[in-house]
Design an enzyme around this catalytic site. Sequence first.
Site, short mmCIF file in Angstrom:
data_model
loop_
_atom_site.label_atom_id
_atom_site.label_comp_id
_atom_site.label_asym_id
_atom_site.label_seq_id
_atom_site.Cartn_x
_atom_site.Cartn_y
_atom_site.Cartn_z
N GLU A 82 26.06 -1.37 61.42
CA GLU A 82 27.10 -2.14 60.72
C GLU A 82 28.47 -1.47 60.73
O GLU A 82 29.49 -2.15 60.73
CB GLU A 82 26.67 -2.34 59.25
CG GLU A 82 25.49 -3.27 59.05
CD GLU A 82 25.90 -4.74 59.13
OE1 GLU A 82 27.05 -5.03 59.52
OE2 GLU A 82 25.07 -5.59 58.80
N SER A 342 -20.00 2.65 14.94
CA SER A 342 -20.45 4.04 14.75
C SER A 342 -19.52 5.08 15.35
O SER A 342 -19.85 6.27 15.33
CB SER A 342 -21.85 4.21 15.36
OG SER A 342 -22.80 3.41 14.68
#
Length: 684
Positions: A82, A342
């Site tokens: 680019e 429990s």
Amino acid sequence: MKARAAFALAAGLWLAALARDGAEAWVAATDLPPLAVETGAEVLARDGRALRVWTVADGRWRLATEPGLVDPLYLAMLTAFEDRRFADHPGVDWRALLRAGWQAVAAGRVVSGGSTLTMQVARLLEDSGTGQWRGKLRQVRVALALERRLSKAQILSLYLHLAPFGGNVEGVRAASLAWFGREPARLTPAQAALLAALPQSPTLRRPDRAPAAAAAGRDRVLARALEAGLIDRDTHDAARAEPLPAARRPFPRLAPHLAERLRAAAPGQGRIVTTLDADLQARLESLASEAVARAGERLQVALIVADHRSGHILASVGSAAYDNDARQGFVDMTQAVRSPGSTLKPLVYALAFDQGLAHPETLIEDRPTAFGRYAPQNFDRQFRGTLRVKEALRLSLNVPVVALAEALGPERLMQGLRRAGVRAVLPGNGVPGLAVALGGVGVSLEHLAGLYAALARGGVARPLSALPDAAGAEEGERLVSGVAAWQVGDILAGLAPPDASAPGRVAWKTGTSYGHRDAWALGWDGQHVVGVWMGRADGTPVPGAFGGELAAPVMFAAFARLGPQRAALPPPPPAALLVDNARLPQPLQRFRPRGALTGPGLATAPEIAFPPDGAEVALDGAPLLARIRGGQGPFTWLADGVPLAVGDPGREVHLPVPAGAGAVTLSVIDAAGQAARVRVTLAP
């Protein structure tokens, strides 16, 4: 005409640049658009990977990143393709613009673009057009102004956030996650090339809709990279052969319940870093789905894994499926308050050991017993008679643990839960009773895992947290002595695992709440604590559901997914009393419930006359003077469950100072098994 216009524009800009004084003033007067870029909120794993991300306000996927967090090969390909002179030009590459205009005139069409990355950032910031000369001129002006106010790294960062990649995806990080399902820190050459090519034509080159165009764009970038020496011929050829992504991938959505909770707690915080392990989280979410796949459509599961040494939560699964309406998957069951069954029994035993009421080898009765109007029964409606305390815990018997809870007092149990960081909810906010020992209280999975983490940590309670700054920020509060915590862990490690592996690697306990509404399994090894809850989110019963059969296999499967190299359980502390029942101090050989008749004389209960409860005693190197009134000699004295004097007939005794001193629970047990205790602070 368009080609001539492009050339004229390039030439005009070149001439304008020669008028340096006028150009500088023109650039300096530029009114720049806002430079702050909105990015979506995200919750990250401890290694920085995204667990959960959100779109920005307008529905676009745009995520925060920086050049240093992006694969260098992608950045090199981007500039080579680019803007080769990005590092040197002042925002506009005049040579490239002039060349583009000249090529357009010669060919009668646009051959190459002259826009720099800075000009593209200018266009993206203002969404200005590229086809009109006024828009191009505006891009030039803004680009020149940006270069004067920002560094190259800042301009590149803006591009990495704003570049379009098809649909509602913007920025390289969102694109990498959407197209490859990975962070952009490490990309293949083919992936890097595709990401470099897409922003030029994000709609026409979408690989899921136009694979041929996408491949052509990618291959152009690869050719440029080969020409620039960024890759060699073999890498170029292999990259061209790599398949394109056929569809967009879903954005990360791990730990959705926890992520939503953390985001709601910090609405203005864009990035929240957690202690979670992303890979482990994914494995446990898969396990959760497997656990309910063959069960009824309403069965749900929740899991939590933490490093009990640091307090860091490593994985948190609130449900098997966040968006499953039949299972009410939106409910975070790690936070839901349910009956623990429990699973509170280990706390009762640890407190009893700590208070000198019992030892793992102490004999205790499992017979039909009424505690006032409360007459608990075992789950199988059977009684085992006389047995050792460690066997009573392993068998999860109810009568022995209620007898110990009565000796401790229900309020002491509630205090223990509070010290462990457990927010316990009593039915109707009533007064605690002995039923607390059997699950008659509401707790959450996360808090229950924190209680087990305290036992695994040698009795020191510290809240679990998924935030690194919060976990382990406090030194923690002593819940029980290290000896008592180890004794409970040693007992629970003797249980045979459901996967038929050898016992001893994991200390674990299960629980089933009243009416089979909740099935639990919690356990720990030398580093990790794992908690599992299974049931229905709406609280209705699950017929036949037991913690040992439903939740325990899932818990051991979770341990297996931690990996084969796990820390072993610790050895016994030096102060642990490792003897059989016959060699225990006489008062510890058999547990006698409070008020039990002991024969002629029926002495009154002992009481520690000195030191008084809550006292701070300065010893100055001398032994601790202790006095007792009442009770029946001989007497056994303990500090935090460790014997200091056994079978002493006197009512005044000089006791050796416990190692480390500080805050200790001083207990005395008389010949009848009656006990008294005080909490004092000793300064050696």
